[in-house]
Scaffold this motif. Structure first.
Motif, short mmCIF file in Angstrom:
data_model
loop_
_atom_site.label_atom_id
_atom_site.label_comp_id
_atom_site.label_asym_id
_atom_site.label_seq_id
_atom_site.Cartn_x
_atom_site.Cartn_y
_atom_site.Cartn_z
N TRP A 1 19.45 38.67 34.61
CA TRP A 1 18.96 39.66 33.65
C TRP A 1 17.44 39.76 33.80
N TYR A 2 17.00 40.45 34.83
CA TYR A 2 15.60 40.43 35.25
C TYR A 2 14.64 41.05 34.23
N PHE B 1 36.38 34.91 42.90
CA PHE B 1 35.70 34.35 41.74
C PHE B 1 34.32 33.81 42.08
N THR B 2 34.11 33.47 43.35
CA THR B 2 32.76 33.15 43.81
C THR B 2 31.89 34.40 43.75
N ALA B 3 32.43 35.51 44.24
CA ALA B 3 31.70 36.78 44.16
C ALA B 3 31.39 37.14 42.72
N LEU B 4 32.36 36.91 41.84
CA LEU B 4 32.16 37.19 40.42
C LEU B 4 31.03 36.33 39.85
N GLY B 5 31.08 35.03 40.11
CA GLY B 5 30.07 34.13 39.55
C GLY B 5 28.66 34.45 40.02
N LEU B 6 28.52 34.85 41.29
CA LEU B 6 27.20 35.15 41.83
C LEU B 6 26.57 36.35 41.16
N CYS B 7 27.38 37.23 40.58
CA CYS B 7 26.85 38.42 39.89
C CYS B 7 26.12 38.07 38.60
N MET C 1 29.07 42.44 33.95
CA MET C 1 29.58 43.27 32.86
C MET C 1 29.22 44.74 33.04
N ASP C 2 28.21 45.01 33.87
CA ASP C 2 27.77 46.39 33.99
C ASP C 2 27.51 46.81 35.43
N PHE C 3 26.36 46.39 35.98
CA PHE C 3 25.90 46.98 37.24
C PHE C 3 26.82 46.67 38.42
N THR C 4 27.23 45.42 38.56
CA THR C 4 28.06 45.05 39.72
C THR C 4 29.56 45.16 39.44
N LEU C 5 29.94 45.51 38.22
CA LEU C 5 31.37 45.61 37.87
C LEU C 5 32.14 46.60 38.76
N PRO C 6 31.61 47.79 39.05
CA PRO C 6 32.37 48.71 39.91
C PRO C 6 32.68 48.13 41.29
N ALA D 1 38.52 43.71 44.22
CA ALA D 1 39.54 42.78 43.73
C ALA D 1 40.56 43.43 42.82
N GLY D 2 40.38 44.70 42.50
CA GLY D 2 41.33 45.37 41.63
C GLY D 2 41.03 45.15 40.16
N VAL D 3 41.91 45.68 39.32
CA VAL D 3 41.66 45.64 37.88
C VAL D 3 41.80 44.24 37.29
N THR D 4 42.43 43.31 38.02
CA THR D 4 42.62 41.96 37.48
C THR D 4 41.31 41.22 37.27
N ILE D 5 40.27 41.62 38.00
CA ILE D 5 38.99 40.92 37.88
C ILE D 5 38.13 41.48 36.75
N VAL D 6 38.52 42.63 36.20
CA VAL D 6 37.68 43.27 35.18
C VAL D 6 37.55 42.43 33.91
N PRO D 7 38.65 41.93 33.31
CA PRO D 7 38.48 41.12 32.08
C PRO D 7 37.57 39.90 32.25
N PRO D 8 37.78 39.04 33.30
CA PRO D 8 36.85 37.91 33.44
C PRO D 8 35.42 38.35 33.75
N ALA D 9 35.26 39.46 34.45
CA ALA D 9 33.91 39.95 34.75
C ALA D 9 33.18 40.37 33.48
N ILE D 10 33.89 41.06 32.59
CA ILE D 10 33.29 41.49 31.33
C ILE D 10 32.97 40.28 30.45
#
Length: 302
Positions: free
Chosen positions: A205-206, A249-255, A260-265, A271-280
């Motif tokens: 969060w720069y 999930f490594t890719a998710l954690g590095l974000c 929740m916003d910029f890298t979510l798309p 990874a498909g829609v399954t990664i959206v809930p943990p990402a948010i």
């Protein structure tokens, strides 16, 4: 000490008590936050321009940034990849392309342009610079108030957070490994441990991390923290297409907080829609705890 804690936490808490259901108001808040981010970075750039021994200090900032980035982002990567190797996730069955990745990198670089513009204007002897500290405090309070409203308006319930184990686990791994990296960086840079912990608690969060650290420790540490977090976002954008097939999930954690916003798309595309809930959930939790941890490290245990 207590004023520093209150100025960061009280507006965030007050904002979180306000829930807006009107889409137009939420859109206006999002737009205002976007413009405020650029204004904050402009102010940071102007403060950087007015440093004594500017050339030497720029070298220090770049050196500090390299160390803190290698320790925190590298620590996140090592911990996440090791855990995912022990508990592998299912690979996405859909192969996606990333034609817009370059465009997203350019979007991230726009914040650097705002910083550079502030730096150029800061070289001019304008009378307004004597009020820059007061302006920064007012903007910070307003920013945190709007962020609190934005978080509450995302309609993420406590039940949704508690039930999403993946988002919670990745958040814990990111926080612990980043803090370990911050401690190592502080020892290498001969800085107090609490400063290393504060610099490592931006989680990508720069805009907010930069201004909080500048307020607490001056433009050198503030600029270092900002550059560390913008590098996290840029590195995540570059690495997501490579990691997402085998180590989603490594890719998710590095974000970090940007999941929740910029890298979510990009995460969803790979990874498909399954990664959206943990990402948010990860992005929400890191966004919520970031100002709390950073303020406590800056003022609470200094």
């Amino acid at each position: 000490m207590y004023f520093g804690i209150l100025i960061a936490l009280v507006p965030l808490c007050i904002g979180y008590l306000i829930k807006l259901n009107e889409p137009n108001w939420i859109t206006k808040i999002n737009q205002t936050l976007s413009w405020m981010v650029y204004f904050i970075l402009f102010i940071m750039g102007s403060e950087l321009a007015r440093l004594d021994n500017l050339t030497a200090n720029l070298q220090i900032i770049l050196f500090y940034t390299g160390i803190i980035f290698l320790c925190t982002f590298g620590g996140n990567f090592i911990f996440l990849i090791l855990i995912e190797r022990c508990f592998p996730s299912q690979a996405s069955s859909t192969v996606q392309t990333y034609e817009s990745r370059f465009k997203m990198i350019l979007e991230s670089l726009r914040v650097c342009i705002a910083l550079a513009l502030g730096f150029v204007v800061g070289l001019l002897p304008l009378f307004i610079w004597q009020y820059s500290e007061d302006i920064t405090k007012v903007v910070l309070v307003f920013l945190l108030l709007l962020i609190g409203i934005q978080l509450r308006s995302n309609n993420i319930s406590l039940k949704q957070i508690l039930l999403n184990k993946v988002g919670i686990v990745t958040t814990i791994i990111v926080v612990i490994s980043a803090f370990l990296g911050g401690i190592i960086a502080a020892l290498i840079l001969d800085q107090p441990i609490h400063v290393g912990l504060a610099m490592s608690s931006g989680f990508g969060w720069y805009s907010l991390s930069g201004i909080l650290m500048t307020e607490a420790h001056g433009p050198i540490i503030g600029s270092t923290t900002f550059l560390n977090d913008i590098l996290r976002e840029l590195s995540a954008i570059i690495l997501i297409p490579t990691l997402i097939k085998r180590y989603k999930f490594t890719a998710l954690g590095l974000c970090g907080a940007t999941s929740m916003d910029f890298t979510l798309p990009m995460l969803q595309k790979g990874a498909g829609v399954t990664i959206v809930p943990p990402a948010i959930v990860q992005g929400f939790l890191l966004t919520l705890i970031m100002p709390i941890f950073m303020t406590l490290f800056n003022y609470g245990i200094a």
